[in-house]
Design an enzyme around this catalytic site. Structure first.
Site, short mmCIF file in Angstrom:
data_model
loop_
_atom_site.label_atom_id
_atom_site.label_comp_id
_atom_site.label_asym_id
_atom_site.label_seq_id
_atom_site.Cartn_x
_atom_site.Cartn_y
_atom_site.Cartn_z
N ASP A 170 38.58 39.95 40.10
CA ASP A 170 39.98 39.50 40.13
C ASP A 170 40.81 40.29 41.13
OD1 ASP A 170 39.53 37.66 37.90
OD2 ASP A 170 39.48 39.45 36.64
N GLU A 171 40.18 40.85 42.15
CA GLU A 171 40.92 41.67 43.12
C GLU A 171 41.73 40.82 44.10
OE1 GLU A 171 37.03 43.81 42.17
OE2 GLU A 171 37.56 41.83 42.91
N GLY A 175 39.80 35.81 47.27
CA GLY A 175 39.95 34.46 47.82
C GLY A 175 40.82 34.41 49.05
N HIS A 219 38.85 32.29 41.49
CA HIS A 219 39.96 32.80 42.27
C HIS A 219 40.79 31.63 42.78
CE1 HIS A 219 36.50 32.65 45.15
NE2 HIS A 219 37.37 31.94 45.83
N ASN A 276 32.61 38.16 41.48
CA ASN A 276 32.75 39.27 40.54
C ASN A 276 33.05 40.55 41.32
OD1 ASN A 276 30.05 37.55 39.14
ND2 ASN A 276 32.08 37.50 38.22
N THR A 324 28.15 41.58 34.43
CA THR A 324 27.61 40.24 34.57
C THR A 324 26.10 40.35 34.72
OG1 THR A 324 27.94 38.11 35.69
CG2 THR A 324 27.85 40.10 37.10
#
Length: 424
Positions: free
Chosen positions: A13-14, A17, A41, A220, A235
């Protein structure tokens, strides 16, 4: 072939995208190396918001061809649903620019059912998966009983292998809320629809051997890597540099850039150690201002301060040549900003650039912080580095120094596509 690899440096989630979208404008080819529809993303392009899960972000660029590589797991209904959503929002012809390796594995609805049952059995020790079936699918791959995308084309082999999977899970869990014959029936339709998308990955790459710019999009992040992450709260694939090289059969000598994407603070979704997490008003403020909810699950993200120990460890494994620091604007209204610089173990040992392998140790470290002054002014939409407040520049340059001089080349200053500083 010049290869640029974009990798998450924290727990996902950094904001990978946006940089991928930007770089894909100059790319001939964009590839996903690992993961499945558990990733997520968002890209904002021409005031339209696109949500990506299994599809590569390069689809936003009309001249970029995209590949879902051999290391991924593909939930076929989600593939078609996501593709239809993108085309419905104006990405016409996207279906002609997306291909799937015949060596990728198929993630079935059966795997999602099993994922939920495995989490339920773990109770208070659950991993906190997305529930998408990714772990069970990779487990079947490792146990050599999985179904590859190419095998969908052989109806007899496909049906035999799926029924065998179902029988094995039924023996383990008892009756499942799953109808294997119904899923087999759906794939009778998918089989013909998939024909234009399935390719031999090596033959596909030979067509692009002279491509000046190939982009690899990591899913991820390093701290969710099966080998190097906060195991078992990870994951089920290799999310770092090594995983990308392996899954896509890349020539390491052709890699020209390895871009690590890091938030200006730290977030995590699901269970597991998070040393710099702030279970207080600071964490609440980061969550609220940063709108920290997962794209895939909608779950509230856990929030904390920037963690240099984690990022030094991530850099040591992924060998970043440059960083993209995202969501700097979220910190605009903080009087002070803390940065984690060391972990102190219960026995007094101080760690600055290594990450303990034991999850129990990770849970019990104390974080040593330095406190930097905030800038208390609006950075939303700033596009020139010199236009940032002095304290914001000092924060960025502190991170650069502490990470051994890895340059922060891109800085995200908001959600829009052009809310980005590019430092040469």
């Amino acid at each position: 072939m010049g290869i640029t690899i974009v990798l998450g440096s924290q727990w996902g989630d950094e904001g990978k995208g946006k940089i991928t979208d930007m770089l894909s404008q100059e790319a001939t080819l964009c590839c996903r190396a690992a993961g499945g529809h558990n990733a997520g993303h968002t890209i904002v392009h021409d005031n339209i918001t696109y949500d990506f899960h299994i599809l590569p972000s390069g689809l936003v660029s009309p001249k970029c061809v995209n590949l879902i590589g051999a290391g991924t797991v593909v939930h076929v209904p989600s593939f078609f649903k996501e593709l239809a959503s993108l085309e419905g929002k104006g990405l016409k012809g996207a279906g002609k620019r997306i291909f799937i390796s015949d060596r990728a594995h198929v993630c079935f609805d059966l795997h999602s059912v099993v994922d939920g049952l495995e989490e339920a059995r773990l109770g208070g020790r659950k991993v906190g998966t997305t529930g998408k079936g990714i772990g069970p699918c990779y487990s079947d791959k490792a146990a050599r009983r999985g179904v590859r995308v190419g095998e969908i084309m052989d109806e007899a082999v496909f049906e035999r292998k799926l029924r065998t999977l179902h029988a094995g899970y039924t023996a383990r869990f008892g009756d499942l809320e799953y109808d294997v014959e119904e899923e087999i029936g759906r794939f009778k339709e998918y089989r013909q629809r998939l024909v234009p998308y399935i390719v031999d990955q090596l033959a596909f790459f030979k067509q692009y051997k002279d491509s000046p710019n190939t982009l690899v999009e990591g899913a991820n992040a390093l701290m969710l890597d099966l080998d190097h992450g906060t195991y078992p709260y990870v994951t089920s694939s290799s999310t770092g540099l090594g995983g990308a090289v392996q899954a896509l059969s890349l020539n390491p000598a052709s890699i020209t850039s390895i871009i690590g994407v890091v938030k200006a603070y730290t977030t995590r979704v699901g269970s597991g150690p998070f040393p710099s997490e702030q279970l207080n008003e600071y964490g609440d403020k980061l969550q609220s201002v940063g709108r920290e909810f997962g794209v895939t699950t909608g779950r509230r993200r856990r929030c904390g301060w920037f963690d240099l120990v984690l990022c030094r460890y991530s850099h040591a494994i992924n060998h970043y040549t440059a960083l993209n620091l995202t969501k700097l604007d979220v910190l605009d209204d903080f009087d002070e900003i803390k940065v984690g610089v060391a972990y102190v173990l219960p026995d007094g040992t101080r760690l600055t650039d290594t990450y303990p392998a034991d999850a129990a140790v990770q849970e019990n470290v104390k974080v040593e912080y330095v406190t930097l002054p905030g800038w208390k002014s609006n950075t939303m939409g700033v596009q020139k580095y010199e236009d940032l407040p002095a304290n914001a520049r000092a924060y960025i340059e502190y991170i650069e120094r502490e990470l051994g001089g890895v340059p922060v080349k891109w800085i995200g200053t908001g959600p829009a596509r052009d809310h980005m500083i590019c430092r040469e």
